[in-house]
Motif scaffolding. Structure first.
Motif, PDB file in Angstrom:
ATOM      1  N   CYS A  73       3.359  -0.243   2.840  1.00 31.30           N
ATOM      2  CA  CYS A  73       2.506   0.893   2.496  1.00 31.30           C
ATOM      3  C   CYS A  73       1.861   1.452   3.761  1.00 31.30           C
ATOM      4  CB  CYS A  73       1.428   0.452   1.516  1.00 31.30           C
ATOM      5  SG  CYS A  73       0.290   1.770   1.028  1.00 31.30           S
ATOM      6  N   THR A  74       1.866   2.775   3.893  1.00 36.13           N
ATOM      7  CA  THR A  74       1.253   3.422   5.057  1.00 36.13           C
ATOM      8  C   THR A  74       0.152   4.405   4.673  1.00 36.13           C
ATOM      9  OG1 THR A  74       2.953   5.151   5.058  1.00 36.13           O
ATOM     10  CG2 THR A  74       3.377   3.200   6.415  1.00 36.13           C
ATOM     11  N   GLY A  75      -0.256   4.438   3.410  1.00 39.41           N
ATOM     12  CA  GLY A  75      -1.365   5.291   3.000  1.00 39.41           C
ATOM     13  C   GLY A  75      -0.996   6.418   2.071  1.00 39.41           C
ATOM     14  N   LEU A  76       0.299   6.574   1.780  1.00 38.93           N
ATOM     15  CA  LEU A  76       0.697   7.559   0.785  1.00 38.93           C
ATOM     16  C   LEU A  76       0.210   7.128  -0.592  1.00 38.93           C
ATOM     17  CD1 LEU A  76       4.387   8.160   1.948  1.00 38.93           C
ATOM     18  CD2 LEU A  76       2.447   9.676   2.327  1.00 38.93           C
ATOM     19  N   ALA A  77       0.226   8.040  -1.541  1.00 42.03           N
ATOM     20  CA  ALA A  77      -0.211   7.724  -2.902  1.00 42.03           C
ATOM     21  C   ALA A  77       0.921   7.017  -3.642  1.00 42.03           C
ATOM     22  CB  ALA A  77      -0.639   8.988  -3.638  1.00 42.03           C
ATOM     23  N   ALA A 559      -9.365   3.513   5.838  1.00 38.87           N
ATOM     24  CA  ALA A 559      -9.007   4.266   4.628  1.00 38.87           C
ATOM     25  C   ALA A 559      -7.744   5.094   4.865  1.00 38.87           C
ATOM     26  CB  ALA A 559     -10.161   5.187   4.223  1.00 38.87           C
ATOM     27  N   TYR A 560      -6.895   5.118   3.874  1.00 40.41           N
ATOM     28  CA  TYR A 560      -5.655   5.901   3.879  1.00 40.41           C
ATOM     29  C   TYR A 560      -4.726   5.512   5.040  1.00 40.41           C
ATOM     30  CZ  TYR A 560      -8.290   8.410   0.423  1.00 40.41           C
ATOM     31  OH  TYR A 560      -9.037   8.707  -0.686  1.00 40.41           O
ATOM     32  N   GLU A 561      -4.762   4.244   5.389  1.00 41.82           N
ATOM     33  CA  GLU A 561      -3.827   3.718   6.385  1.00 41.82           C
ATOM     34  C   GLU A 561      -2.957   2.606   5.811  1.00 41.82           C
ATOM     35  OE1 GLU A 561      -5.413   3.091  10.385  1.00 41.82           O
ATOM     36  OE2 GLU A 561      -7.177   4.278   9.833  1.00 41.82           O
TER      37      GLU A 561
END
Length: 734
Positions: A73-77, A559-561
């Motif tokens: 996971c790299t922060g995408l939804a 956040a979001y990373e």
């Protein structure tokens, strides 16, 4: 070692003629498809180095890809981030109406093991086989020892990276060090988790040793080798692995020796990284409103990035080293010719610290952390927030500039890129739709030609903001917007290493050192010693509050990373670890942390909560009803009423007077509305997050077990090869 009856060997031919010619100076251009070869090719630097570049191509994280058997996971939804506070909308891990099973056709558990059948490089073990081929080929080659060490150090790191991504999901997995053939005799059983952790750490120690003389003084921090892994990357990943193994998910008794090992390794890694030139980017120059912090996500090279994926702006039709980062396109609003934007949950918006560094009043997630002395009014979420808030989110009335002009016949808004202001307030076409929390996007219209492609709030994190980075790393056109971006993705950055250090130090009882890392991270975004960098005074004497502060800082800083789901799992924050899956032995019971990590930390479990979205709708009555307008740009109720908007917040300047002007505009013209985030049932009753205890350790779905008939199933999951009976593999057994 691995059961090669699962995976077919790649049949792609090695392009011998290509690799025996001169290599490109561009690291990205070297990542072509040289994933099958003969031993003879390893006797040539051009051939061996091309093989190493090829395994980067399949092993590196990708900011443009959802989490899968190939990509973390790299922060995408994706399924992982949508199981956290960052996004709303039930993913497969938290959907109360669809519990995961091992069965095909019955909500099968995601596959982070095998991947696409027939394409071995989509699965972890296909890539591990490829790396093993490189290790054996280079070791047995006639290259010089220096050449061998340089290449082998990179290969050992990438093998460790592959295994880390398996172990964090499954615990113990088969350990493969050979290039096995696809025959029945190649079957290898699952090793214990401890054996896998030891194996990963051995590979990383080997990688550090081999790479130290080539990279230990910062030799690869720039130039043609920037982007390759270094001895610093090896020690940074080693620290993350040690921390994983010390965390409650794997360490139910809170064995302090694991924390001590993590603490010692990570503390040593700081020295290794510093000697190689790594550090907090722009640490001595925070800039205004965390501009220094924001700039690092577009900088190449920079001191922050330790394990990075590089991108370029090459166009379709060029060779297969074309690699574009699509994050910028995805987060930009539709009226910039972006991809439409990403919607953060209101939960995270309301959870971000206030300007004094404390938790907002009304946020009850971290009950052992002090509440802010500044009042928090959700109607004005932009008032007095942590500097990172303004670089993480975008909202009605904020400047967010770029290089390019989106205005054309189909995009009739007021701004070119250099003076772009986001005004994403909304209106509805009828009172019934206005008052319906579940009204879909077709009923919602946004200002400045956003119309029904509007988001109530936007994710801004990792943006290539023109006001921060005057030379953009994307190529903007009216045909494709921001699609082709060369901004890097940092899988491991120096701030994470400091946070890992803080967590390990806290777990090992060195609370003063833990607090010092938090102070350093906060100083980089503008906090000062005058108020202890926004940290409460008791952290050096209260281990539980200190650990809660560390996890809170991780949540904000990263956040979001793509890091939050791993943190929630390893700390068992969905339920505190109080419930065991079916068939779990008594050794799985959490005896450390008072038997409940959530209670220990003062963290409100995510299970039983909902995540909603938010928007700001027009509240004035333009003659059709409050907040009612038409379906065109000209029907904006504020435009019809002749309302003048203030200047948008300009993050290049002090915000205190600017936010007051925006607050007055909101107060007169806008009202916050809750927008449905997580789902409802068929009776339109609210549903709540439900992460089941067996999800902490994943099982193998039916498709995987059908291919690997002797692969032992994890406790808590049905075993397809044994009629659905409970699995027997214990990830916690040493």
């Amino acid at each position: 070692m691995k059961r090669k009856n699962i995976f077919r060997i790649s049949s792609l031919a090695f392009l011998t003629a290509a690799i025996f010619t001169s290599c490109s100076d561009s690291f990205l251009e070297e990542k072509q498809n040289y994933d099958s070869t003969t031993r003879e090719a390893y006797n040539y630097w051009s051939g061996a180095s091309a093989r190493v570049s090829a395994i980067y191509r399949t092993c590196l994280p990708d900011a443009a890809a959802n989490a899968s058997a190939r990509f973390n996971c790299t922060g995408l939804a994706d399924d992982q981030s949508k199981s956290t506070e960052e996004y709303s909308g039930f993913s497969v891990f938290v959907n109360p109406q669809a519990p995961l099973t091992y069965q095909t056709g019955n909500n099968p558990v995601p596959d982070y093991f095998q991947g696409t059948k027939g394409n071995p490089l989509e699965g972890v073990y296909g890539r591990i086989r490829d790396v093993n081929d490189v290790i054996i080929g280079v070791t047995e080659s006639t290259l010089s020892q220096d050449e061998k060490d340089q290449l082998l150090g990179q290969a050992y790191f990438l093998r460790a990276w592959c295994y880390y991504n398996l172990v964090k999901w499954y615990g113990g997995v088969p350990i493969v060090t050979d290039v096995l053939e696809p025959i029945a005799s190649s079957v290898v059983p699952r090793s214990s988790t401890k054996a896998c952790i030891d194996f990963i750490c051995d590979d990383l120690n080997t990688a550090e040793t081999l790479l130290a003389r080539f990279t230990g003084s910062g030799q690869w921090m720039s130039g043609e080798n920037y982007g390759r892994v270094t001895s610093g990357a090896a020690v940074a990943l080693l620290g993350r692995v040690r921390l994983l193994y010390a965390s409650p998910m794997f360490n139910r008794t809170n064995d302090v020796t694991r924390w001590t090992q993590a603490y010692e390794d990570i503390k040593r890694s700081i020295g290794v990284l510093t000697a190689a030139g790594y550090g907090l980017a722009n640490e001595s120059n925070p800039g205004i409103n965390a501009s220094g912090w924001a700039s690092m996500f577009s900088q190449v090279p920079n001191t922050e990035g330790i394990f990075v994926t590089l991108y370029n702006t090459l166009v379709q039709g060029t060779p297969d080293y074309r690699k574009n980062n699509t994050w910028e396109h995805g987060i930009r609003p539709n009226n910039t010719l972006g991809g439409g934007g990403k919607t953060p949950s209101a939960m995270l918006v309301d959870m971000f610290p206030m300007r004094d560094g404390k938790v907002p009043g009304g946020c009850n997630t971290y009950t052992k952390l002090d509440k802010s002395e500044s009042d928090y009014n959700p109607q004005f979420p932009f008032i007095d927030r942590d500097p990172r808030f303004y670089r993480t989110f975008a909202f009605p009335g904020v400047r967010w500039t770029f290089t390019g002009d989106p205005r054309n016949d189909n995009n009739d808004n007021s701004y070119n890129g250099t003076d772009y202001e986001l005004w994403n307030y909304v209106w509805y076409t009828s009172p019934a739709l206005r008052d319906d929390i579940t009204a879909n996007s077709e009923a919602t219209y946004g200002a400045d030609n956003l119309l029904n492609n509007v988001k109530g709030f936007y994710v801004r994190k990792r943006s290539d903001d023109r006001d921060v980075n005057s030379t953009s790393r994307y190529e903007y056109t009216q045909a494709s917007g921001f699609t082709r971006s060369a901004s890097p993705y940092m899988e491991i950055r120096f701030a994470e290493v400091l946070l890992n250090y803080a967590e390990a130090a806290c777990g090992a009882g060195h609370l003063d050192e833990a607090v010092a890392q938090l102070q350093r991270i906060r100083a980089r975004v503008g906090y000062t010693a005058e108020n202890n960098y926004g940290l409460q005074a008791n952290l050096s004497g209260d281990a539980a509050a200190c650990m809660a502060a560390i996890l809170y800082e991780r949540q904000i800083e990263l956040a979001y990373e793509g890091k939050r789901f791993d943190d929630l799992r390893r700390w068992m924050l969905f339920d505190g670890g109080t419930v065991l899956p079916d068939g779990a032995p008594s050794s799985w019971r959490l005896t450390g942390w008072d038997g409940n990590t959530c209670s220990y930390l003062g963290f409100t479990p995510l299970n039983g909560q909902r995540r909603e979205n938010l928007e700001f709708r027009v509240k004035i009555d333009s003659g059709q009803g409050e907040g009612i307008g038409g379906t065109t740009l000209a029907s904006d109720p504020l435009t019809v009423a002749g309302v003048t908007r203030p200047a948008a917040l300009d993050l290049r300047n002090d915000l205190s007077t600017q936010t007051e002007a925006l607050r007055e505009f909101y107060n007169a013209n806008l009202i916050r509305k809750t927008k449905k985030g997580d789902s409802y049932n068929d009776s339109q009753a609210e549903l709540y997050i439900e992460f089941l205890p067996r999800y902490y350790f994943l099982g193998f779905n039916q498709g995987i077990q059908s291919s690997a008939t002797t692969l032992t199933q994890t406790i808590g999951w049905g075993d397809y090869m044994n009629g659905g009976s409970n699995g027997t593999f214990d990830p916690l057994e040493e």
